[in-house]
Design a protein around this motif. Structure first.
Motif, PDB file in Angstrom:
ATOM      1  N   ASN A   1       0.872  -0.994   0.476  1.00 47.47           N
ATOM      2  CA  ASN A   1       0.195   0.240  -0.372  1.00 47.47           C
ATOM      3  C   ASN A   1       0.916   1.520   0.319  1.00 47.47           C
ATOM      4  O   ASN A   1       1.665   1.862  -0.970  1.00 47.47           O
ATOM      5  N   MET A   2       0.755   1.661   0.834  1.00 47.90           N
ATOM      6  CA  MET A   2       1.467   3.204   1.344  1.00 47.90           C
ATOM      7  C   MET A   2       3.157   2.784   1.070  1.00 47.90           C
ATOM      8  O   MET A   2       3.745   3.850   0.880  1.00 47.90           O
ATOM      9  N   GLY A   3       3.706   1.396   2.092  1.00 44.46           N
ATOM     10  CA  GLY A   3       4.815   1.965   1.225  1.00 44.46           C
ATOM     11  C   GLY A   3       5.594   2.005  -0.479  1.00 44.46           C
ATOM     12  O   GLY A   3       6.031   2.196  -0.303  1.00 44.46           O
ATOM     13  N   PHE A   4       4.611   1.291  -1.488  1.00 46.88           N
ATOM     14  CA  PHE A   4       5.294   1.128  -2.238  1.00 46.88           C
ATOM     15  C   PHE A   4       4.030   2.631  -3.005  1.00 46.88           C
ATOM     16  O   PHE A   4       5.854   3.082  -4.196  1.00 46.88           O
ATOM     17  N   ALA A   5       3.525   2.841  -2.801  1.00 41.48           N
ATOM     18  CA  ALA A   5       2.789   4.304  -3.319  1.00 41.48           C
ATOM     19  C   ALA A   5       3.791   5.409  -2.909  1.00 41.48           C
ATOM     20  O   ALA A   5       4.029   6.366  -4.020  1.00 41.48           O
ATOM     21  N   THR A   6       4.760   5.665  -2.107  1.00 43.66           N
ATOM     22  CA  THR A   6       5.275   6.659  -1.721  1.00 43.66           C
ATOM     23  C   THR A   6       6.758   6.220  -2.552  1.00 43.66           C
ATOM     24  O   THR A   6       7.502   7.484  -2.939  1.00 43.66           O
ATOM     25  N   ALA A   7       7.266   5.274  -2.176  1.00 43.06           N
ATOM     26  CA  ALA A   7       8.325   4.538  -3.046  1.00 43.06           C
ATOM     27  C   ALA A   7       8.431   4.565  -4.511  1.00 43.06           C
ATOM     28  O   ALA A   7       9.928   4.916  -4.892  1.00 43.06           O
ATOM     29  N   ALA A   8       7.488   5.163  -4.938  1.00 42.94           N
ATOM     30  CA  ALA A   8       6.904   4.534  -6.447  1.00 42.94           C
ATOM     31  C   ALA A   8       7.064   6.057  -6.610  1.00 42.94           C
ATOM     32  O   ALA A   8       6.753   6.465  -8.167  1.00 42.94           O
ATOM     33  N   GLY A   9       6.112   7.370  -5.947  1.00 34.88           N
ATOM     34  CA  GLY A   9       6.127   8.260  -6.164  1.00 34.88           C
ATOM     35  C   GLY A   9       4.090   8.493  -6.660  1.00 34.88           C
ATOM     36  O   GLY A   9       4.229   8.977  -7.849  1.00 34.88           O
ATOM     37  N   VAL A  10       3.577   7.629  -6.463  1.00 34.79           N
ATOM     38  CA  VAL A  10       2.125   7.541  -6.913  1.00 34.79           C
ATOM     39  C   VAL A  10       0.930   7.631  -6.080  1.00 34.79           C
ATOM     40  O   VAL A  10       1.108   7.566  -4.886  1.00 34.79           O
ATOM     41  N   PRO A  11       0.621   8.768  -6.569  1.00 33.21           N
ATOM     42  CA  PRO A  11      -0.894   9.340  -6.212  1.00 33.21           C
ATOM     43  C   PRO A  11      -2.243   8.429  -5.634  1.00 33.21           C
ATOM     44  O   PRO A  11      -2.144   6.741  -6.393  1.00 33.21           O
ATOM     45  N   VAL A  12      -2.527   8.386  -4.730  1.00 38.72           N
ATOM     46  CA  VAL A  12      -3.824   7.141  -4.677  1.00 38.72           C
ATOM     47  C   VAL A  12      -5.075   7.416  -4.385  1.00 38.72           C
ATOM     48  O   VAL A  12      -5.097   9.392  -3.665  1.00 38.72           O
ATOM     49  N   VAL A  13      -6.271   7.176  -4.795  1.00 36.34           N
ATOM     50  CA  VAL A  13      -8.060   7.192  -4.673  1.00 36.34           C
ATOM     51  C   VAL A  13      -7.578   6.168  -3.555  1.00 36.34           C
ATOM     52  O   VAL A  13      -8.013   4.722  -3.676  1.00 36.34           O
ATOM     53  N   LEU A  14      -8.702   6.842  -2.866  1.00 39.19           N
ATOM     54  CA  LEU A  14      -8.663   5.691  -1.449  1.00 39.19           C
ATOM     55  C   LEU A  14      -9.838   5.179  -1.734  1.00 39.19           C
ATOM     56  O   LEU A  14     -11.261   6.405  -1.461  1.00 39.19           O
ATOM     57  N   VAL A  15     -10.495   4.101  -1.582  1.00 43.74           N
ATOM     58  CA  VAL A  15     -11.589   3.876  -2.081  1.00 43.74           C
ATOM     59  C   VAL A  15     -12.325   3.028  -0.463  1.00 43.74           C
ATOM     60  O   VAL A  15     -12.199   2.364   0.163  1.00 43.74           O
TER      61      VAL A  15
END
Length: 483
Positions: A149-163
């Motif tokens: 989840n956020m570990g990947f999102a921060t490492a890859a710089g990918v924005p998140v949509v929370l559902v």
């Protein structure tokens, strides 16, 4: 430049996989080249990829929605549970062994490198990567070393949509509560939210939507109503397995604790003349079934012991005496034989146990995994089938002289002398229309659907559903360029 955006959920089974599949098809219909990606998945419902590995079944469906062949880079880490605390670990499509949860935790830093490697390799081939999280980012006890989840999102710089999932209740608390427990660096990755699985008039949630926006400061990407046709698409989570009422041909399926590759049931459930009954533990197998289908298993010996503890072995024997059909798929095939031997402890403690004894075959589990897409023919009807093998057992015995299928002249599977009991290592065979029709004809019924066309049509319907109820334009604007 490739862009990416990630769909995370407030919990497990909030509909992330289906949303990504629908978004992938919607983007494809808009002329955008898109690929799905899930850093880490936990599922016993796996698919064989074009490059000879395995990934979660949901990512294979998402790849289909995107118009791509499934590839191991779409799901670089796959965990296949074998016990309450242990799972088989698949990395970039290849089995690495079995790991206990605590040991897997220490492996996460190494696996993040593999995850990012697969992500960037996949991103280099498309315009957009749709990333799916796993579970919930609010599980703060799992944040250290997180790759899902956020570990990947921060490492890859990918924005998140929370559902969030309104159908289970408390969706405002789900979304606002997630914001409350996240660290500032993780909060910075969240670009918006959406509410999924609304039943009824969505306008009734207008005030709730405004409340979430006011409390979080995040923009809404929409409220997605319940998609009634979702059952037609292959499910990944065992929680989604459900009985399906249809016609007079009744298929009974014992629900095993480690049931695997249960998408085998989907083409049967989609047939109007078929009723599929998933039999929960504590309930007998029904005496009016035409077919008892023993599904695949990730822990064949333990699931066989569980089957016996439920008294289902007695029910199966009675069904056979009444002249009923019994099919075993992969692990179910192994259970139907005389013995199952695990000399190397592939599934835990080395042991040998008696099978159900309805097929004159014996199985030995071995470390080498058979993993391949297959084309075959039914040995009795000649009907062509497409399927796949994904197992670690080797089976032999007299009943294999009566194979259920042939592959390039090689026999596969086994049948009893009466032909009423059959087993195979091939998954996916019921998706072949002509073969499925021959099975139904044995019970005096007819097949009425073209299964692949049904799945394609349902993906198109899902894409249209999301175009109507979700702000896909804004989602694409929120997607961020990646290096």
């Amino acid at each position: 430049m490739t862009r990416a955006i990630m769909i995370q959920g407030t919990g497990s089974n909030v509909g992330k996989s289906l949303l990504v599949a629908g978004l992938a098809r919607a983007c494809r219909l808009r002329g955008i080249s898109v690929a799905p990606f899930k850093p880490q998945n936990m599922s016993n419902n796996a698919a064989v990829t074009a490059d000879g590995g395995e990934i979660g079944r949901a990512q294979a469906l998402q790849a289909r929605a995107a118009g791509l062949p499934p590839h191991t880079d779409m799901n670089p880490v796959l965990l296949k549970p074998q016990s309450e605390t242990g799972a088989q670990v698949i990395v970039q499509g290849v089995r690495q062994g079995t790991s206990e949860a605590r040991a897997f935790w220490s492996e996460k830093p190494r696996l993040m490198g593999k995850v990012l490697e697969s992500f960037h390799r996949l991103a280099a081939q498309v315009d957009l990567v749709l990333v799916e999280g796993a579970g919930s980012p609010a599980e703060t006890n799992l944040r250290q070393g997180d790759i899902a989840n956020m570990g990947f999102a921060t490492a890859a710089g990918v924005p998140v949509v929370l559902v969030g999932d309104i159908d289970r209740g408390g969706v405002i608390a789900q979304i606002v509560g997630t914001q409350a427990v996240l660290e500032p660096g993780d909060l910075a990755q969240i670009a918006g939210f959406a509410v999924n699985r609304f039943r009824g008039d969505v306008r009734l949630f207008d005030e709730g939507l405004r409340d979430i926006e006011r409390r979080t400061g995040w923009p809404s990407l929409g409220v997605v109503p319940w998609f009634a046709e979702a059952w037609r698409l292959p499910a990944e989570d065992v929680l989604d397995i459900a009985s399906r009422d249809g016609g007079a041909f009744r298929v009974a399926v014992p629900k095993l604790p480690r049931i695997a590759n249960f998408d085998d049931l989907d083409p049967l459930a989609a047939e109007p003349e078929v009723t599929v009954q998933i039999i929960e533990p504590g309930h007998p197998l029904p005496g009016n079934a035409d077919l008892i289908l023993i599904p695949g298993s990730k822990a064949t010996i333990d699931d066989l012991l569980f089957l016996r503890a439920q008294g289902w072995d007695v029910d199966i024997a009675a069904h056979i005496r009444r002249g009923g059909l019994v099919f075993g798929l992969c692990g179910g095939f192994q259970m139907l034989g005389k013995t199952i031997h695990d000399p190397d402890g592939i599934e835990g403690t080395p042991r040998k146990i008696d099978g159900l004894g309805h097929l004159d075959v014996d199985t030995t589990l071995a470390p080498q995994k058979e993993l391949a897409n297959r084309q075959a023919q039914c040995a009795t009807s000649g009907a062509a089938v497409e399927g796949y093998e994904i197992h670690m057992g080797r089976t032999s015995g007299p009943d294999m002289a009566r194979p259920w299928f042939t592959m390039n002249g090689r026999p596969e599977g086994a049948q009893s002398p009466s032909g009423r009991i059959r087993g195979t290592y091939l998954h996916g065979v019921f998706g072949s229309d002509l073969f499925r029709a021959t099975i139904l004809s044995e019970g005096g019924h007819s097949a009425q659907i073209r299964y692949d066309a049904l799945v394609e049509d349902t993906l198109d319907q899902l894409a249209a559903h999301l175009e109507t109820h979700m702000d896909i334009d804004r989602l694409l604007q929120l997607a961020r360029e990646i290096g």
